[in-house]
Design a protein around this motif. Structure first.
Motif, PDB file in Angstrom:
ATOM      1  N   GLY A 104      33.415 -24.714 -24.604  1.00 42.15           N
ATOM      2  CA  GLY A 104      33.311 -23.317 -24.991  1.00 42.15           C
ATOM      3  C   GLY A 104      33.798 -22.345 -23.944  1.00 42.15           C
ATOM      4  O   GLY A 104      33.789 -21.137 -24.175  1.00 42.15           O
ATOM      5  N   ALA A 105      34.230 -22.861 -22.787  1.00 37.68           N
ATOM      6  CA  ALA A 105      34.640 -21.979 -21.685  1.00 37.68           C
ATOM      7  C   ALA A 105      36.143 -21.735 -21.723  1.00 37.68           C
ATOM      8  O   ALA A 105      36.922 -22.607 -22.094  1.00 37.68           O
ATOM      9  CB  ALA A 105      34.254 -22.600 -20.349  1.00 37.68           C
ATOM     10  N   LEU A 106      36.547 -20.548 -21.340  1.00 41.72           N
ATOM     11  CA  LEU A 106      37.954 -20.188 -21.280  1.00 41.72           C
ATOM     12  C   LEU A 106      38.475 -20.327 -19.858  1.00 41.72           C
ATOM     13  O   LEU A 106      37.858 -19.839 -18.904  1.00 41.72           O
ATOM     14  CB  LEU A 106      38.130 -18.733 -21.745  1.00 41.72           C
ATOM     15  CG  LEU A 106      39.568 -18.255 -21.962  1.00 41.72           C
ATOM     16  CD1 LEU A 106      40.168 -18.920 -23.201  1.00 41.72           C
ATOM     17  CD2 LEU A 106      39.614 -16.733 -22.111  1.00 41.72           C
ATOM     18  N   VAL A 107      39.602 -21.025 -19.698  1.00 43.34           N
ATOM     19  CA  VAL A 107      40.309 -21.081 -18.417  1.00 43.34           C
ATOM     20  C   VAL A 107      41.760 -20.676 -18.674  1.00 43.34           C
ATOM     21  O   VAL A 107      42.224 -20.688 -19.819  1.00 43.34           O
ATOM     22  CB  VAL A 107      40.249 -22.482 -17.768  1.00 43.34           C
ATOM     23  CG1 VAL A 107      38.814 -22.880 -17.495  1.00 43.34           C
ATOM     24  CG2 VAL A 107      40.943 -23.529 -18.629  1.00 43.34           C
ATOM     25  N   ALA A 108      42.469 -20.323 -17.627  1.00 45.56           N
ATOM     26  CA  ALA A 108      43.844 -19.857 -17.783  1.00 45.56           C
ATOM     27  C   ALA A 108      44.743 -20.497 -16.743  1.00 45.56           C
ATOM     28  O   ALA A 108      44.368 -20.612 -15.577  1.00 45.56           O
ATOM     29  CB  ALA A 108      43.907 -18.332 -17.660  1.00 45.56           C
ATOM     30  N   LEU A 109      45.935 -20.913 -17.171  1.00 41.10           N
ATOM     31  CA  LEU A 109      47.008 -21.284 -16.255  1.00 41.10           C
ATOM     32  C   LEU A 109      47.901 -20.065 -16.112  1.00 41.10           C
ATOM     33  O   LEU A 109      48.374 -19.520 -17.114  1.00 41.10           O
ATOM     34  CB  LEU A 109      47.829 -22.453 -16.801  1.00 41.10           C
ATOM     35  CG  LEU A 109      47.169 -23.825 -16.850  1.00 41.10           C
ATOM     36  CD1 LEU A 109      48.183 -24.858 -17.338  1.00 41.10           C
ATOM     37  CD2 LEU A 109      46.607 -24.232 -15.506  1.00 41.10           C
ATOM     38  N   VAL A 110      48.153 -19.659 -14.874  1.00 42.84           N
ATOM     39  CA  VAL A 110      48.838 -18.388 -14.620  1.00 42.84           C
ATOM     40  C   VAL A 110      50.078 -18.615 -13.765  1.00 42.84           C
ATOM     41  O   VAL A 110      49.997 -19.230 -12.700  1.00 42.84           O
ATOM     42  CB  VAL A 110      47.907 -17.390 -13.891  1.00 42.84           C
ATOM     43  CG1 VAL A 110      48.514 -16.000 -13.911  1.00 42.84           C
ATOM     44  CG2 VAL A 110      46.516 -17.402 -14.497  1.00 42.84           C
ATOM     45  N   LYS A 111      51.211 -18.104 -14.217  1.00 44.43           N
ATOM     46  CA  LYS A 111      52.440 -18.112 -13.413  1.00 44.43           C
ATOM     47  C   LYS A 111      52.430 -16.884 -12.522  1.00 44.43           C
ATOM     48  O   LYS A 111      52.559 -15.753 -12.990  1.00 44.43           O
ATOM     49  CB  LYS A 111      53.674 -18.102 -14.316  1.00 44.43           C
ATOM     50  CG  LYS A 111      53.903 -19.390 -15.065  1.00 44.43           C
ATOM     51  CD  LYS A 111      55.257 -19.399 -15.765  1.00 44.43           C
ATOM     52  CE  LYS A 111      55.294 -18.413 -16.910  1.00 44.43           C
ATOM     53  NZ  LYS A 111      56.559 -18.525 -17.685  1.00 44.43           N
ATOM     54  N   LEU A 127      51.776 -21.470  -9.492  1.00 38.25           N
ATOM     55  CA  LEU A 127      50.922 -21.810 -10.634  1.00 38.25           C
ATOM     56  C   LEU A 127      49.472 -21.928 -10.179  1.00 38.25           C
ATOM     57  O   LEU A 127      49.154 -22.698  -9.274  1.00 38.25           O
ATOM     58  CB  LEU A 127      51.375 -23.117 -11.279  1.00 38.25           C
ATOM     59  CG  LEU A 127      50.550 -23.539 -12.507  1.00 38.25           C
ATOM     60  CD1 LEU A 127      50.802 -22.574 -13.662  1.00 38.25           C
ATOM     61  CD2 LEU A 127      50.876 -24.961 -12.925  1.00 38.25           C
ATOM     62  N   TYR A 128      48.600 -21.173 -10.845  1.00 43.69           N
ATOM     63  CA  TYR A 128      47.174 -21.180 -10.544  1.00 43.69           C
ATOM     64  C   TYR A 128      46.372 -21.434 -11.815  1.00 43.69           C
ATOM     65  O   TYR A 128      46.806 -21.091 -12.921  1.00 43.69           O
ATOM     66  CB  TYR A 128      46.738 -19.829  -9.963  1.00 43.69           C
ATOM     67  CG  TYR A 128      47.222 -19.575  -8.558  1.00 43.69           C
ATOM     68  CD1 TYR A 128      46.381 -19.734  -7.457  1.00 43.69           C
ATOM     69  CD2 TYR A 128      48.540 -19.162  -8.323  1.00 43.69           C
ATOM     70  CE1 TYR A 128      46.834 -19.490  -6.163  1.00 43.69           C
ATOM     71  CE2 TYR A 128      48.998 -18.923  -7.035  1.00 43.69           C
ATOM     72  CZ  TYR A 128      48.129 -19.093  -5.959  1.00 43.69           C
ATOM     73  OH  TYR A 128      48.588 -18.855  -4.689  1.00 43.69           O
ATOM     74  N   MET A 129      45.197 -22.030 -11.622  1.00 39.47           N
ATOM     75  CA  MET A 129      44.231 -22.134 -12.700  1.00 39.47           C
ATOM     76  C   MET A 129      43.085 -21.185 -12.396  1.00 39.47           C
ATOM     77  O   MET A 129      42.511 -21.236 -11.307  1.00 39.47           O
ATOM     78  CB  MET A 129      43.707 -23.563 -12.849  1.00 39.47           C
ATOM     79  CG  MET A 129      42.679 -23.723 -13.973  1.00 39.47           C
ATOM     80  SD  MET A 129      42.045 -25.425 -14.134  1.00 39.47           S
ATOM     81  CE  MET A 129      43.477 -26.198 -14.879  1.00 39.47           C
ATOM     82  N   ALA A 130      42.762 -20.321 -13.343  1.00 41.70           N
ATOM     83  CA  ALA A 130      41.693 -19.337 -13.166  1.00 41.70           C
ATOM     84  C   ALA A 130      40.481 -19.742 -13.987  1.00 41.70           C
ATOM     85  O   ALA A 130      40.602 -20.041 -15.182  1.00 41.70           O
ATOM     86  CB  ALA A 130      42.178 -17.950 -13.586  1.00 41.70           C
ATOM     87  N   PHE A 131      39.305 -19.745 -13.330  1.00 39.98           N
ATOM     88  CA  PHE A 131      38.056 -20.108 -13.976  1.00 39.98           C
ATOM     89  C   PHE A 131      37.125 -18.915 -14.171  1.00 39.98           C
ATOM     90  O   PHE A 131      36.345 -18.897 -15.109  1.00 39.98           O
ATOM     91  CB  PHE A 131      37.302 -21.150 -13.129  1.00 39.98           C
ATOM     92  CG  PHE A 131      37.929 -22.509 -13.110  1.00 39.98           C
ATOM     93  CD1 PHE A 131      37.619 -23.451 -14.064  1.00 39.98           C
ATOM     94  CD2 PHE A 131      38.832 -22.856 -12.118  1.00 39.98           C
ATOM     95  CE1 PHE A 131      38.176 -24.713 -14.043  1.00 39.98           C
ATOM     96  CE2 PHE A 131      39.400 -24.110 -12.077  1.00 39.98           C
ATOM     97  CZ  PHE A 131      39.070 -25.049 -13.050  1.00 39.98           C
ATOM     98  N   ARG A 132      37.202 -17.949 -13.264  1.00 37.18           N
ATOM     99  CA  ARG A 132      36.191 -16.881 -13.247  1.00 37.18           C
ATOM    100  C   ARG A 132      36.481 -15.833 -14.313  1.00 37.18           C
ATOM    101  O   ARG A 132      37.629 -15.426 -14.509  1.00 37.18           O
ATOM    102  CB  ARG A 132      36.124 -16.253 -11.869  1.00 37.18           C
ATOM    103  CG  ARG A 132      34.994 -15.265 -11.694  1.00 37.18           C
ATOM    104  CD  ARG A 132      34.752 -14.949 -10.237  1.00 37.18           C
ATOM    105  NE  ARG A 132      34.256 -16.131  -9.509  1.00 37.18           N
ATOM    106  CZ  ARG A 132      34.013 -16.132  -8.198  1.00 37.18           C
ATOM    107  NH1 ARG A 132      34.209 -15.040  -7.493  1.00 37.18           N
ATOM    108  NH2 ARG A 132      33.569 -17.214  -7.613  1.00 37.18           N
ATOM    109  N   VAL A 133      35.435 -15.380 -14.987  1.00 35.91           N
ATOM    110  CA  VAL A 133      35.575 -14.449 -16.106  1.00 35.91           C
ATOM    111  C   VAL A 133      36.284 -13.166 -15.685  1.00 35.91           C
ATOM    112  O   VAL A 133      37.197 -12.698 -16.370  1.00 35.91           O
ATOM    113  CB  VAL A 133      34.188 -14.126 -16.706  1.00 35.91           C
ATOM    114  CG1 VAL A 133      34.310 -13.042 -17.765  1.00 35.91           C
ATOM    115  CG2 VAL A 133      33.560 -15.372 -17.311  1.00 35.91           C
ATOM    116  N   ASN A 134      35.891 -12.574 -14.547  1.00 30.06           N
ATOM    117  CA  ASN A 134      36.503 -11.315 -14.118  1.00 30.06           C
ATOM    118  C   ASN A 134      38.003 -11.474 -13.874  1.00 30.06           C
ATOM    119  O   ASN A 134      38.803 -10.584 -14.217  1.00 30.06           O
ATOM    120  CB  ASN A 134      35.834 -10.811 -12.834  1.00 30.06           C
ATOM    121  CG  ASN A 134      34.427 -10.307 -13.066  1.00 30.06           C
ATOM    122  OD1 ASN A 134      33.993 -10.195 -14.204  1.00 30.06           O
ATOM    123  ND2 ASN A 134      33.703 -10.031 -12.001  1.00 30.06           N
ATOM    124  N   THR A 135      38.387 -12.598 -13.285  1.00 27.88           N
ATOM    125  CA  THR A 135      39.810 -12.829 -13.015  1.00 27.88           C
ATOM    126  C   THR A 135      40.582 -13.023 -14.302  1.00 27.88           C
ATOM    127  O   THR A 135      41.693 -12.485 -14.464  1.00 27.88           O
ATOM    128  CB  THR A 135      39.968 -14.057 -12.101  1.00 27.88           C
ATOM    129  OG1 THR A 135      39.316 -13.794 -10.856  1.00 27.88           O
ATOM    130  CG2 THR A 135      41.435 -14.374 -11.850  1.00 27.88           C
TER     131      THR A 135
END
Length: 223
Positions: A104-111, A127-135
């Protein structure tokens, strides 16, 4: 900015608290010197979550690995998951299923050439993976289509991924950002599986070498 305050997201984010130290340690630096890799599932691997999948995996500060499934797009848009969050409507691509951890958690791969914010992990150059909601909020609101969004992720304890490769579950290829963000994922598994077979026909490298440096120079054949 939205706090993703529906109950399922709150529960998932509580589960992700165990990743807080990991994210804080790695907000602007790589955990290890290894490269991110593609994991191509063996054709005989029938696990419902991983059948015919391609995963992106990278070292984590705890000595394990973290990643996402790349070729499982859903039919849901980000705005359908968070209808009260207006910036989510700017995201054009569907949300992807990233793995069975914290579904149920959202993560993002960011260029991006630098860390997008706290709670982000550098997987490879740009390339980064973001876990934190604010980010993730900031990414959606500022550069919504420079990222790909996933529900859930995949994690391995120290030594666990090496063991899976040794058992023949995965073949390994060097990761490529263009492949990670390609639009059509329908035939990705077939294409990379064929690539691993072609490379395997030329040479075979012991699996232990995969954890000693450059993954991109070889692939690991299924046993």
């Amino acid at each position: 900015m939205t706090r993703y305050n529906n109950s399922s997201m709150q529960n998932a984010m509580r589960i992700l608290l165990c990743f807080a130290l990991f994210a804080a340690m790695a907000s602007s630096a790589r955990a290890q010197d290894e490269d991110a890799i593609f994991l191509v599932a063996h054709p005989a691997f029938r696990d419902v979550d991983y059948r015919q999948t391609v995963l992106l995996a990278a070292p984590a500060p705890n000595g394990g690995h973290v990643g996402v499934i790349l070729n499982r797009p859903t039919r849901r848009s980000l705005s359908s998951l968070f209808p009260e969050h207006e910036p989510s409507k700017k995201v054009l691509e569907p949300v992807h299923y990233g793995g069975p951890f914290s579904r149920g958690a959202l993560v993002a791969l960011v260029k991006t050439p630098s860390a997008p914010g706290n709670g982000s992990v550098m997987l490879m150059k740009n390339l980064y993976m973001a876990f934190r909601v604010n980010t993730i909020d900031q990414i959606i609101e500022s550069t919504p289509n420079e990222a790909r969004y996933f529900v859930g992720y995949v994690g391995w304890r120290p030594g666990e991924l090496k063991n899976e490769i040794d058992r023949g579950i995965w073949s390994v290829l060097g990761a490529d950002v263009d492949v990670i963000f390609r639009k059509d994922m329908d035939n990705l598994w077939e294409e990379l599986l064929l690539q691993t077979r072609r490379i395997r026909a030329g040479s075979e490298v012991p699996y232990a070498a995969a954890f000693a440096g450059d993954f991109s120079k070889f692939i690991l054949p299924p046993r």
